[in-house]
Write a protein that holds these residues in place. Structure first.
Motif, PDB file in Angstrom:
ATOM      1  N   LEU A 123       0.890   3.295  -4.230  1.00 47.66           N
ATOM      2  CA  LEU A 123       0.024   2.427  -3.445  1.00 47.66           C
ATOM      3  C   LEU A 123       0.794   1.236  -2.890  1.00 47.66           C
ATOM      4  O   LEU A 123       0.571   0.810  -1.748  1.00 47.66           O
ATOM      5  N   ALA A 124       1.707   0.699  -3.700  1.00 47.80           N
ATOM      6  CA  ALA A 124       2.548  -0.403  -3.211  1.00 47.80           C
ATOM      7  C   ALA A 124       3.417   0.068  -2.058  1.00 47.80           C
ATOM      8  O   ALA A 124       3.589  -0.650  -1.052  1.00 47.80           O
ATOM      9  N   GLN A 125       3.958   1.274  -2.184  1.00 51.20           N
ATOM     10  CA  GLN A 125       4.754   1.847  -1.099  1.00 51.20           C
ATOM     11  C   GLN A 125       3.912   2.041   0.150  1.00 51.20           C
ATOM     12  O   GLN A 125       4.337   1.737   1.271  1.00 51.20           O
ATOM     13  N   LEU A 126       2.701   2.541  -0.036  1.00 56.16           N
ATOM     14  CA  LEU A 126       1.817   2.787   1.101  1.00 56.16           C
ATOM     15  C   LEU A 126       1.463   1.493   1.830  1.00 56.16           C
ATOM     16  O   LEU A 126       1.468   1.449   3.066  1.00 56.16           O
ATOM     17  N   SER A 127       1.201   0.439   1.074  1.00 53.94           N
ATOM     18  CA  SER A 127       0.758  -0.813   1.699  1.00 53.94           C
ATOM     19  C   SER A 127       1.821  -1.376   2.634  1.00 53.94           C
ATOM     20  O   SER A 127       1.525  -1.696   3.795  1.00 53.94           O
ATOM     21  N   ASN A 128       3.074  -1.483   2.152  1.00 52.72           N
ATOM     22  CA  ASN A 128       4.064  -2.094   3.034  1.00 52.72           C
ATOM     23  C   ASN A 128       4.590  -1.124   4.085  1.00 52.72           C
ATOM     24  O   ASN A 128       5.089  -1.552   5.137  1.00 52.72           O
ATOM     25  N   SER A 129       4.463   0.192   3.853  1.00 50.93           N
ATOM     26  CA  SER A 129       4.925   1.135   4.876  1.00 50.93           C
ATOM     27  C   SER A 129       3.987   1.159   6.074  1.00 50.93           C
ATOM     28  O   SER A 129       4.426   1.388   7.209  1.00 50.93           O
ATOM     29  N   VAL A 130       2.696   0.904   5.852  1.00 54.35           N
ATOM     30  CA  VAL A 130       1.774   0.788   6.984  1.00 54.35           C
ATOM     31  C   VAL A 130       2.186  -0.388   7.866  1.00 54.35           C
ATOM     32  O   VAL A 130       2.263  -0.280   9.100  1.00 54.35           O
ATOM     33  N   GLY A 131       2.452  -1.535   7.232  1.00 52.55           N
ATOM     34  CA  GLY A 131       2.900  -2.692   8.003  1.00 52.55           C
ATOM     35  C   GLY A 131       4.211  -2.446   8.706  1.00 52.55           C
ATOM     36  O   GLY A 131       4.393  -2.819   9.873  1.00 52.55           O
ATOM     37  N   ASP A 132       5.152  -1.798   8.007  1.00 48.93           N
ATOM     38  CA  ASP A 132       6.450  -1.527   8.615  1.00 48.93           C
ATOM     39  C   ASP A 132       6.338  -0.555   9.787  1.00 48.93           C
ATOM     40  O   ASP A 132       7.046  -0.689  10.783  1.00 48.93           O
ATOM     41  N   GLY A 133       5.444   0.435   9.669  1.00 47.20           N
ATOM     42  CA  GLY A 133       5.271   1.376  10.764  1.00 47.20           C
ATOM     43  C   GLY A 133       4.826   0.681  12.033  1.00 47.20           C
ATOM     44  O   GLY A 133       5.315   0.969  13.137  1.00 47.20           O
ATOM     45  N   ALA A 134       3.891  -0.266  11.901  1.00 51.69           N
ATOM     46  CA  ALA A 134       3.441  -1.037  13.057  1.00 51.69           C
ATOM     47  C   ALA A 134       4.558  -1.913  13.605  1.00 51.69           C
ATOM     48  O   ALA A 134       4.735  -2.051  14.824  1.00 51.69           O
ATOM     49  N   TYR A 135       5.346  -2.495  12.693  1.00 55.57           N
ATOM     50  CA  TYR A 135       6.461  -3.365  13.101  1.00 55.57           C
ATOM     51  C   TYR A 135       7.532  -2.586  13.856  1.00 55.57           C
ATOM     52  O   TYR A 135       8.035  -3.034  14.885  1.00 55.57           O
ATOM     53  N   TYR A 136       7.885  -1.397  13.353  1.00 56.76           N
ATOM     54  CA  TYR A 136       8.978  -0.632  13.948  1.00 56.76           C
ATOM     55  C   TYR A 136       8.702  -0.262  15.404  1.00 56.76           C
ATOM     56  O   TYR A 136       9.611  -0.261  16.235  1.00 56.76           O
ATOM     57  N   VAL A 137       7.460   0.086  15.726  1.00 54.13           N
ATOM     58  CA  VAL A 137       7.176   0.558  17.088  1.00 54.13           C
ATOM     59  C   VAL A 137       6.940  -0.584  18.068  1.00 54.13           C
ATOM     60  O   VAL A 137       6.889  -0.358  19.280  1.00 54.13           O
ATOM     61  N   THR A 138       6.781  -1.811  17.567  1.00 54.33           N
ATOM     62  CA  THR A 138       6.477  -2.924  18.469  1.00 54.33           C
ATOM     63  C   THR A 138       7.550  -4.003  18.521  1.00 54.33           C
ATOM     64  O   THR A 138       7.588  -4.789  19.465  1.00 54.33           O
ATOM     65  N   SER A 139       8.411  -4.076  17.508  1.00 47.48           N
ATOM     66  CA  SER A 139       9.312  -5.221  17.388  1.00 47.48           C
ATOM     67  C   SER A 139      10.251  -5.368  18.575  1.00 47.48           C
ATOM     68  O   SER A 139      10.468  -6.484  19.080  1.00 47.48           O
ATOM     69  N   ALA A 140      10.847  -4.255  19.043  1.00 54.39           N
ATOM     70  CA  ALA A 140      11.812  -4.356  20.135  1.00 54.39           C
ATOM     71  C   ALA A 140      11.175  -4.952  21.387  1.00 54.39           C
ATOM     72  O   ALA A 140      11.737  -5.855  22.031  1.00 54.39           O
TER      73      ALA A 140
END
Length: 418
Positions: free
Chosen positions: A17-34
């Motif tokens: 669950l801890a992995q799932l929580s931050n991976s959701v945030g990271d997924g959004a970050y990866y596609v928008t950060s650039a």
């Protein structure tokens, strides 16, 4: 072990669950950060790339001492603090307006992420028996992919909106996801420090870098990880520059890879239970990756639908190789590390991911786009050689580990006599 995305109840499920929580945030970050840094903040794309490279380079170096900190001060507390630090680093991107603050924020983000990964591995080693670790890591990898997919969907909504507020919302979600991760990690049982103050004093000056067999294992794994940017960079460029396949296939292949890992990674890891089975899995993955590279190469110059067929088959072979290599490397990284220094060793082993992310784009662009078919075959050949070299390297590292354990047992026995 089941083939479920959800691991057994208890610490394993909380870790997932801890992995799932931050991976959701990271997924959004990866596609928008650039696009955020270039279109909203206004940084030059080349400087964004340079800043991220510097950040991950610093993070790869800092990960080892942060892993050592987890061994000495306790893995759970260290992981919680680093999860919060990662969230704060993400939040700092919200106020970045110039290049130097961007680089500093990138360094803080990468350092906290690298340290968090090492601390969580040390926490996992303290809570889960050795025979269950590879299976749990397979669950976590599947969970990671599920979270990234959900996060990428959220990021897609922000990209569609295209407003500053939407981008800032994504960063806020990512920062909050690490706060949730920290709260979940607090629910886990505490793990006693693995290295006592006396032991640490005796080993002052000692470093994982002095363990040459383990360093060789890490280097070979880094070579195998050079395929990491394949789906995000290598294959998209290959499709656009060298084949007649439609560009929408890039997205389809990404979904295929993500879905396959979610569904089959646990099953692929089931047979990996020790050093012998781990090296066997890595060796098999080398052959499958060579076949994948050969099939990918066949797509050049073919008709559109023949190219599509070759690329799909190649992608299937590639993800099979990826899952086998991942399962084998997880087992090796834990089994060959000293029990009392798992965090430090995992921090070092994790630098392979950073190096692959840094060098992989250059290597794949040169081999695939510039060299074409010979480049694919060279990539497959080098992967096969590295996978076969892993066996002798693991045996040598295991021999060193046995000698080290025997020496400790002898020292303990002498201490008892005295």
């Amino acid at each position: 072990m089941t083939n479920s995305l959800v691991p057994p109840a208890g610490p394993q499920r909380v870790l997932a669950l801890a992995q799932l929580s931050n991976s959701v945030g990271d997924g959004a970050y990866y596609v928008t950060s650039a696009l955020y840094f270039t279109h909203v903040v206004g940084l030059d794309p080349a400087r964004v790339g340079l800043g991220l490279t510097v950040g991950w380079a610093v993070g790869s170096v800092v990960g080892v001492p942060l892993g050592r900190l987890a061994d000495r001060r306790g893995a759970r507390g260290t992981a919680v603090l680093l999860a919060l630090a990662t969230g704060l680093a993400v939040a700092s991107f919200l106020v970045v307006r110039d290049f130097v603050p961007f680089v500093l924020a990138a360094c803080a983000y990468a350092s906290a992420q690298s340290g968090l990964a090492a601390a969580r591995q040390a926490l996992l080693a303290g809570l889960v028996s050795a025979g269950e670790r590879t299976g749990l890591l397979a669950h976590l990898q599947a969970t990671l992919n599920a979270g990234l997919a959900v996060g990428a969907g959220l990021g897609g909504l922000a990209l569609h909106a295209g407003t500053r507020a939407a981008y800032l919302g994504v960063f806020a979600v990512d920062a909050a996801s690490f706060a949730v991760c920290a709260v979940l990690l607090l629910r886990l049982p505490s793990v006693a420090p693995r290295v006592s103050a006396v032991s640490a004093e005796k080993r002052r000056g000692s470093s994982v870098l002095r363990d040459r067999p383990y360093a060789v294992i890490t280097l070979l794994n880094t070579v195998l990880l050079l395929r990491m940017p394949l789906l995000s960079l290598g294959i998209p460029l290959w499709i656009a520059e060298r084949t007649a396949a439609p560009t929408w296939l890039v997205s389809a292949l990404f979904v295929l890879n993500t879905g396959a890992v979610m569904v089959f990674q646990v099953r692929m890891a089931r047979g990996v239970t020790g050093l012998e089975s781990a090296t066997r899995a890595v060796r098999r993955s080398g052959w499958v990756m060579l076949a994948a590279c050969a099939v990918f190469a066949l797509s050049a110059g073919a008709s559109p639908w023949v190219a599509v067929g070759a690329l799909v088959v190649g992608a299937v072979l590639q993800v099979v190789a990826e899952m086998g290599q991942s399962a084998g490397s997880w087992q090796l990284s834990f089994d060959l590390a000293p029990a009392e220094r798992v965090g430090e060793y995992q921090g070092f082993f994790g630098t392979g991911v950073t190096v692959a992310r840094t060098l992989g784009p250059l290597v794949l662009t040169t081999l695939l786009v510039e060299w074409g078919t010979p480049g694919w075959l060279l990539l497959g050949g080098v992967t096969l050689l590295a996978s076969y070299a892993m066996g002798p390297a693991a045996r040598r590292a295991a021999g060193r580990t046995s000698q080290r354990d025997a020496g400790r047992a002898q020292s303990a026995a002498v201490g008892c006599v005295n």
